[in-house]
Design a protein around this motif. Structure first.
Motif, PDB file in Angstrom:
ATOM      1  N   MET A 216       0.805  -1.225   0.000  1.00 28.47           N
ATOM      2  CA  MET A 216       0.000   0.000   0.000  1.00 28.47           C
ATOM      3  C   MET A 216       0.837   1.274   0.000  1.00 28.47           C
ATOM      4  N   CYS A 217       2.121   1.171   0.386  1.00 30.07           N
ATOM      5  CA  CYS A 217       2.990   2.353   0.387  1.00 30.07           C
ATOM      6  C   CYS A 217       3.916   2.372  -0.826  1.00 30.07           C
ATOM      7  N   THR A 218       3.643   1.563  -1.822  1.00 32.01           N
ATOM      8  CA  THR A 218       4.468   1.519  -3.024  1.00 32.01           C
ATOM      9  C   THR A 218       3.777   2.254  -4.168  1.00 32.01           C
ATOM     10  N   ASP A 219       4.451   2.301  -5.311  1.00 29.36           N
ATOM     11  CA  ASP A 219       3.864   2.885  -6.520  1.00 29.36           C
ATOM     12  C   ASP A 219       3.218   1.819  -7.400  1.00 29.36           C
ATOM     13  N   ILE A 220       3.026   0.638  -6.862  1.00 28.59           N
ATOM     14  CA  ILE A 220       2.386  -0.447  -7.605  1.00 28.59           C
ATOM     15  C   ILE A 220       0.880  -0.209  -7.605  1.00 28.59           C
ATOM     16  N   THR A 221       0.288  -0.163  -8.779  1.00 25.41           N
ATOM     17  CA  THR A 221      -1.143   0.134  -8.877  1.00 25.41           C
ATOM     18  C   THR A 221      -1.983  -1.112  -8.628  1.00 25.41           C
ATOM     19  N   TYR A 222      -3.184  -0.870  -8.142  1.00 26.59           N
ATOM     20  CA  TYR A 222      -4.145  -1.951  -7.923  1.00 26.59           C
ATOM     21  C   TYR A 222      -5.524  -1.448  -8.319  1.00 26.59           C
ATOM     22  N   GLU A 223      -6.182  -2.157  -9.220  1.00 31.88           N
ATOM     23  CA  GLU A 223      -7.510  -1.775  -9.693  1.00 31.88           C
ATOM     24  C   GLU A 223      -8.528  -2.832  -9.272  1.00 31.88           C
ATOM     25  N   PHE A 224      -9.464  -2.443  -8.418  1.00 32.93           N
ATOM     26  CA  PHE A 224     -10.463  -3.383  -7.910  1.00 32.93           C
ATOM     27  C   PHE A 224     -11.271  -3.999  -9.045  1.00 32.93           C
ATOM     28  N   SER A 225     -11.614  -3.198 -10.041  1.00 32.94           N
ATOM     29  CA  SER A 225     -12.521  -3.656 -11.091  1.00 32.94           C
ATOM     30  C   SER A 225     -11.906  -4.679 -12.036  1.00 32.94           C
ATOM     31  N   VAL A 226     -10.574  -4.727 -12.116  1.00 33.74           N
ATOM     32  CA  VAL A 226      -9.941  -5.661 -13.051  1.00 33.74           C
ATOM     33  C   VAL A 226      -9.058  -6.694 -12.363  1.00 33.74           C
ATOM     34  N   SER A 227      -8.836  -6.561 -11.059  1.00 34.62           N
ATOM     35  CA  SER A 227      -7.977  -7.498 -10.336  1.00 34.62           C
ATOM     36  C   SER A 227      -8.798  -8.663  -9.790  1.00 34.62           C
ATOM     37  N   PRO A 228      -8.154  -9.824  -9.614  1.00 41.50           N
ATOM     38  CA  PRO A 228      -8.872 -10.970  -9.036  1.00 41.50           C
ATOM     39  C   PRO A 228      -9.398 -10.653  -7.640  1.00 41.50           C
ATOM     40  N   LEU A 229     -10.650 -10.981  -7.398  1.00 41.65           N
ATOM     41  CA  LEU A 229     -11.271 -10.726  -6.105  1.00 41.65           C
ATOM     42  C   LEU A 229     -11.274 -12.008  -5.265  1.00 41.65           C
ATOM     43  N   PRO A 230     -11.481 -11.867  -3.956  1.00 40.53           N
ATOM     44  CA  PRO A 230     -11.579 -13.057  -3.114  1.00 40.53           C
ATOM     45  C   PRO A 230     -12.812 -13.889  -3.472  1.00 40.53           C
ATOM     46  N   TYR A 231     -12.831 -15.120  -2.983  1.00 42.56           N
ATOM     47  CA  TYR A 231     -13.983 -16.002  -3.119  1.00 42.56           C
ATOM     48  C   TYR A 231     -14.534 -16.299  -1.723  1.00 42.56           C
ATOM     49  N   PHE A 232     -15.848 -16.416  -1.628  1.00 42.80           N
ATOM     50  CA  PHE A 232     -16.465 -16.843  -0.379  1.00 42.80           C
ATOM     51  C   PHE A 232     -16.241 -18.345  -0.200  1.00 42.80           C
ATOM     52  N   ALA A 233     -16.058 -18.746   1.052  1.00 40.13           N
ATOM     53  CA  ALA A 233     -15.793 -20.146   1.359  1.00 40.13           C
ATOM     54  C   ALA A 233     -16.359 -20.474   2.733  1.00 40.13           C
ATOM     55  N   TYR A 234     -16.456 -21.752   3.043  1.00 37.55           N
ATOM     56  CA  TYR A 234     -16.912 -22.151   4.380  1.00 37.55           C
ATOM     57  C   TYR A 234     -16.019 -23.283   4.901  1.00 37.55           C
ATOM     58  N   PRO A 235     -15.962 -23.484   6.233  1.00 41.22           N
ATOM     59  CA  PRO A 235     -15.015 -24.431   6.823  1.00 41.22           C
ATOM     60  C   PRO A 235     -15.631 -25.786   7.164  1.00 41.22           C
ATOM     61  N   ASP A 236     -14.736 -26.754   7.409  1.00 41.54           N
ATOM     62  CA  ASP A 236     -15.181 -28.022   7.972  1.00 41.54           C
ATOM     63  C   ASP A 236     -15.315 -27.878   9.490  1.00 41.54           C
ATOM     64  N   LYS A 237     -15.732 -28.928  10.156  1.00 41.44           N
ATOM     65  CA  LYS A 237     -15.989 -28.843  11.596  1.00 41.44           C
ATOM     66  C   LYS A 237     -14.726 -28.576  12.402  1.00 41.44           C
ATOM     67  N   SER A 238     -13.568 -28.987  11.886  1.00 45.26           N
ATOM     68  CA  SER A 238     -12.316 -28.764  12.607  1.00 45.26           C
ATOM     69  C   SER A 238     -11.785 -27.345  12.436  1.00 45.26           C
ATOM     70  N   LEU A 239     -12.370 -26.586  11.509  1.00 44.91           N
ATOM     71  CA  LEU A 239     -11.961 -25.220  11.183  1.00 44.91           C
ATOM     72  C   LEU A 239     -10.547 -25.161  10.607  1.00 44.91           C
ATOM     73  N   THR A 240     -10.039 -26.266  10.106  1.00 50.50           N
ATOM     74  CA  THR A 240      -8.693 -26.298   9.536  1.00 50.50           C
ATOM     75  C   THR A 240      -8.714 -26.320   8.005  1.00 50.50           C
ATOM     76  N   ARG A 241      -9.878 -26.580   7.413  1.00 50.57           N
ATOM     77  CA  ARG A 241      -9.992 -26.599   5.955  1.00 50.57           C
ATOM     78  C   ARG A 241     -11.180 -25.744   5.515  1.00 50.57           C
ATOM     79  N   PHE A 242     -11.025 -25.103   4.362  1.00 50.37           N
ATOM     80  CA  PHE A 242     -12.091 -24.310   3.765  1.00 50.37           C
ATOM     81  C   PHE A 242     -12.303 -24.775   2.331  1.00 50.37           C
ATOM     82  N   VAL A 243     -13.532 -24.617   1.837  1.00 46.76           N
ATOM     83  CA  VAL A 243     -13.832 -24.953   0.458  1.00 46.76           C
ATOM     84  C   VAL A 243     -14.582 -23.794  -0.199  1.00 46.76           C
ATOM     85  N   ILE A 244     -14.209 -23.486  -1.426  1.00 44.02           N
ATOM     86  CA  ILE A 244     -14.955 -22.547  -2.257  1.00 44.02           C
ATOM     87  C   ILE A 244     -15.964 -23.370  -3.046  1.00 44.02           C
ATOM     88  N   PRO A 245     -17.268 -23.290  -2.734  1.00 45.65           N
ATOM     89  CA  PRO A 245     -18.250 -24.078  -3.491  1.00 45.65           C
ATOM     90  C   PRO A 245     -18.241 -23.700  -4.976  1.00 45.65           C
TER      91      PRO A 245
END
Length: 487
Positions: A216-245
């Motif tokens: 965030m303190c560099t001159d490297i640009t970041y564009e929300f509209s064209v950059s890869p966004l996160p994916y929603f995911a949910y965990p298993d019961k142990s909370l150690t693994r997540f899956v993107i449906p």
């Protein structure tokens, strides 16, 4: 004219005055007065670049930087003179300090001040005075990079205080104290805070990470509209693994390394499975049979203690998280916040917000709710719903600070006459699950927010985000999961 002397004295016990001996990070702390960080980077056996940062108790900060003009070692001391002609002010770094009994002060810094004019760059007595100690976990490499050894003592990260310009290339490993080799894990959040002109950072491999906000303190640009966004995911019961449906547009980063985000907490994760091509698996959220989910799986790399702390107070069925790549995390920070969570008591937004949104939309307010609030008090997400009009319900999402609307958006939905007395959130689920859950809040370098939400209902989970663009929150739809209850 009174002469004051500022001496920053540096010593490593039993070592000579070679460049490898005095390069590193030094810290000063005076309780209830100031915190100081001094970074020395050798550029030759008798020259150094330095950065001196003093954070005072009143919240102000003093920063001195050699800024490409190395200071020279003369008779055991470095001398720096303020570049402005307005100040006849200097700092001396004496590598051989002694106490009142002429005993060497090992690994410490003794500070006084030197002023030969009537004015000073800060109020005398409120600058870098104090006792500094060497940070034994930091070391400098011949290329001028500063590294910090991790808590386990077996690896390191690129750290604040090094000489970083334009293209920064991370090595696979570096030689540290006593000739020991340390693998380089990634980049600290504050590594480039005082650097200028950085246009590119090149990891050695995909598993080297960027801590939140590292770019965030560099001159490297970041564009929300064209950059890869996160994916929603949910965990298993142990909370150690997540899956993107799975959904048709799923296309996560090719990197095996990702971050899992829940509220303000982040954990590194590695890709550990992909069932997107298996039509025997189920599309959606399958809490009772996690491994039957059609999607992409990630396994958290944190310790059990860290995972327990990250999800404290939550069971797996209550959690939706995000899976994000290193570039998204490097260009955002994730502030601590509180949030409403079913079945907690719902709290109304302030009357000022209700009045402001009623004026903006031209509709009387039916109710409002606080959905999330930053712990430092600088931001709050409110939801305002209005009285129905012509079989149409309207709700507004409002990002506000101290009672002032910063950004908002409104959505409407047509409702049948039989639901005229219902809230827009009640139409599908009888109001049992209430307002959406805030999964996390991301801040970009300009302070704009992106708020990720999950609306839970008995048979589905609707995942979306609110992205701030000026005074507007743009609604970004992600995915809707079917919730499997009976297997």
């Amino acid at each position: 004219m009174k002469r004051l002397i500022l001496t920053a004295c540096l010593l490593l016990a039993g070592l000579s005055l070679g460049a490898q001996d005095w390069g590193g990070h030094y810290m000063m702390e005076i309780p209830e007065q100031a915190l100081g960080d001094l970074y020395l980077v050798p550029v030759s056996p008798s020259e150094a670049e330095f950065l001196l940062v003093v954070k005072r108790s009143d919240g102000t900060q003093i920063v001195y930087d050699s800024a490409g003009s190395p200071i020279r070692l003369e008779e055991g001391s470095f001398i720096w003179r303020h570049p402005s002609p307005e100040f006849d002010y200097s700092i001396s770094f004496d590598l051989n300090p002694v106490n009142d009994e002429d005993v060497p002060v090992e690994g410490s810094i003794l500070v006084t001040e030197s002023l030969l004019s009537e004015t000073a760059p800060h109020v005398i007595g409120s600058g870098p005075e104090g006792l500094y100690h060497r940070d034994g976990r930091c070391f400098v490499t011949p290329d001028g990079y500063m590294y910090r050894i991790n808590d386990a003592g077996n690896a390191c990260t690129l750290s604040c205080g090094g000489l970083y310009t334009e293209i920064v290339s991370l090595p696979q490993s570096v030689k540290g104290p006593f000739g020991r080799m340390y693998p380089v894990l990634g980049v600290d959040s504050d590594a480039f805070r005082y650097s200028k002109g950085i246009t590119k950072v090149e990891p050695y491999d995909d598993r080297q990470y960027f801590s939140p906000g590292a770019l965030m303190c560099t001159d490297i640009t970041y564009e929300f509209s064209v950059s890869p966004l996160p994916y929603f995911a949910y965990p298993d019961k142990s909370l150690t693994r997540f899956v993107i449906p799975y959904f048709p547009e799923i296309n996560p980063s090719d990197d095996d390394f990702q971050w899992v985000i829940f509220k303000q907490n982040l954990a590194p994760a590695l890709k550990s499975g992909d069932t997107t091509g298996d039509n025997r698996k189920r599309d959606g959220r399958v809490d009772a049979a996690f491994d039957s989910t059609k999607g992409i799986y990630y396994t958290l790399q944190s310790s059990k203690e860290e995972i327990s702390k990250m999800f404290r107070g939550y069971t797996s069925i209550e959690i939706e998280g995000l899976v994000a790549d290193k570039w998204y995390v490097a260009n955002h920070t994730f502030p601590a916040f509180g949030r409403w969570k079913f079945p907690e008591k719902e709290v109304s937004a302030s009357k000022a917000i209700e009045s402001a949104m009623s004026r903006k939309t031209g509709r009387p307010v039916m109710y409002s709710r606080k959905a999330a609030w930053l712990r430092d008090g600088t931001g709050e997400l409110d939801i305002v719903e209005y009285e129905h009009k012509d079989h149409q319900a309207m709700v507004s999402f409002v990002w506000q600070s101290k009672g002032k609307v910063i950004a908002s958006t409104s959505i409407t939905t047509n409702i049948e006459s039989e639901y005229e007395d219902y809230s827009v959130w009640n139409v599908d689920d009888d109001g049992r699950y209430g307002i959406p859950d805030v999964v996390t809040i991301a801040l970009d370098r300009d302070g704009a927010v992106t708020i990720y939400l999950a609306k839970n209902a008995p048979e589905s989970v609707n995942c979306f985000a609110l992205h701030q663009e000026g005074n507007t929150l743009r609604l970004v739809n992600f995915d809707q999961w079917y919730r499997f209850v009976d297997l």
